[in-house]
Write an enzyme that holds these catalytic residues in place. Structure first.
Site, PDB file in Angstrom:
ATOM      1  N   ASN A 154    -166.956 -59.881  -8.593  1.00 22.18           N
ATOM      2  CA  ASN A 154    -167.539 -60.145  -9.905  1.00 22.18           C
ATOM      3  C   ASN A 154    -169.019 -60.475  -9.762  1.00 22.18           C
ATOM      4  O   ASN A 154    -169.397 -61.336  -8.960  1.00 22.18           O
ATOM      5  CB  ASN A 154    -166.815 -61.299 -10.582  1.00 22.18           C
ATOM      6  CG  ASN A 154    -165.415 -60.926 -11.028  1.00 22.18           C
ATOM      7  OD1 ASN A 154    -165.175 -60.662 -12.190  1.00 22.18           O
ATOM      8  ND2 ASN A 154    -164.488 -60.888 -10.079  1.00 22.18           N
ATOM      9  N   GLU A 207    -167.206 -56.297 -12.927  1.00 21.25           N
ATOM     10  CA  GLU A 207    -166.443 -56.398 -11.681  1.00 21.25           C
ATOM     11  C   GLU A 207    -166.276 -55.027 -11.052  1.00 21.25           C
ATOM     12  O   GLU A 207    -166.020 -54.040 -11.723  1.00 21.25           O
ATOM     13  CB  GLU A 207    -165.090 -57.060 -11.927  1.00 21.25           C
ATOM     14  CG  GLU A 207    -164.294 -56.530 -13.103  1.00 21.25           C
ATOM     15  CD  GLU A 207    -163.078 -57.384 -13.404  1.00 21.25           C
ATOM     16  OE1 GLU A 207    -162.426 -57.851 -12.457  1.00 21.25           O
ATOM     17  OE2 GLU A 207    -162.783 -57.578 -14.604  1.00 21.25           O
TER      18      GLU A 207
END
Length: 308
Positions: free
Chosen positions: A208, A256
């Site tokens: 992320n 992500e």
């Protein structure tokens, strides 16, 4: 390229300069800078770009979010690639905003030794934007500064290359057209942070990204083919931007990326993501199994794109 500021303890060299915010340092900017370098070489002078660390409108309007194509640091790095001799980073303040074009040009001439000012074909400066190129020429003649009008950049297509047009492409997820205008793939830089750790449970672990500059534009929600840069090494990956509607595990918009052939722990590490192609919009599936099946399909399609 040497980066200079108003507090730099040096004597400025006589130069040919152009001025602008240069967000993205796109093809149009590069064409303008190339003209500056050509004039500088012909005059035997240094070549300079004059720009600002913060978007001028944000200085005047605190709640304005500019949706930048590049952070200040990224912009400087891209300007350095153009072969320009100097980048003069000036602080844009309310006091600077109140200067007339003539007053600003006088500062450029006397303080920064700008001998020739190359003006972008559609660029205006000074608090009175009704002034134009003919006025700049007249002011320049009065103070001993040559003022030249740059040629407009032509892409050969019916596309106006501008920072606003590139932002429009990115808002539509059209990273391919954005790259054509930029002359490089749009990218995000930031730090790897903890997420919901759901990707690992379904067989597709993700890193992320928290973007360094909160004012930087994030492309439209969806799935993208990307390159990931970690410690100078490039990896292929598939990236998702959005709210994970199938998993319903949060309301925060996430960035992500599943990095192919990679398994190291990279939390808190810097990462750069370079966008190659938009693959599909973010979708809500009826089950986690359907989601997994689609991600497997995405992986195959993204790898095909990156292998071309």
């Amino acid at each position: 390229m040497q980066l200079l500021t108003e507090t730099s303890n040096i004597t400025f060299c006589p130069s040919v300069a152009t001025i602008g915010f240069f967000d993205g340092v796109h093809r149009g900017h590069r064409y303008l800078i190339e003209q500056v370098r050509e004039v500088a070489a012909a005059r035997g002078l240094a070549s300079s770009v004059i720009t600002f660390p913060v978007h001028p409108r944000k200085v005047m309007q605190a709640d304005y979010r500019p949706e930048l194509l590049t952070s200040c640091e990224e912009k400087v790095a891209l300007l350095a690639e153009t072969g320009i001799d100097y980048c003069m980073m000036l602080e844009f303040t309310p006091e600077v905003a109140r200067l007339s074009a003539k007053q600003f040009m006088h500062i450029l001439k006397e303080r920064y030794q700008v001998q020739v000012l190359v003006v972008g074909y559609d660029h205006r400066f000074g608090h009175n934007r009704s002034e134009g190129f003919e006025d700049y020429v007249r002011y320049g003649q009065e103070m001993g500064m040559e003022v030249l009008l740059a040629h407009a950049y032509s892409s050969g297509e019916n596309i106006t290359v501008s920072s606003s047009m590139i932002r429009h492409f990115l808002q539509q997820g059209n990273v391919s057209s954005a790259a054509e205008c930029l002359s490089y793939n749009f990218f995000l830089e930031g730090t790897v942070v903890g997420g919901y750790r759901v990707g690992r449970k379904i067989g597709f672990p993700t890193a992320n990204l928290r973007v360094n500059d909160p004012d930087k534009i994030i492309p439209a929600d969806g799935v993208y083919a990307v390159y990931v840069f970690l410690d100078g090494v490039r990896y292929g990956g598939m990236l998702s931007i959005g709210y994970r509607p199938t998993l319903a595990n949060g309301t925060d918009r996430s960035i992500e990326v599943n990095i192919f052939h990679f398994s190291a722990d990279i939390y808190n590490q810097p990462m750069r993501i370079s966008f190659v192609r938009y693959m599909r919009p973010e979708l809500k599936f009826d089950s986690v199994e359907e989601l997994i099946a689609r991600i497997r399909q995405d992986e195959t399609e993204v790898k095909t794109v990156l292998e071309k």
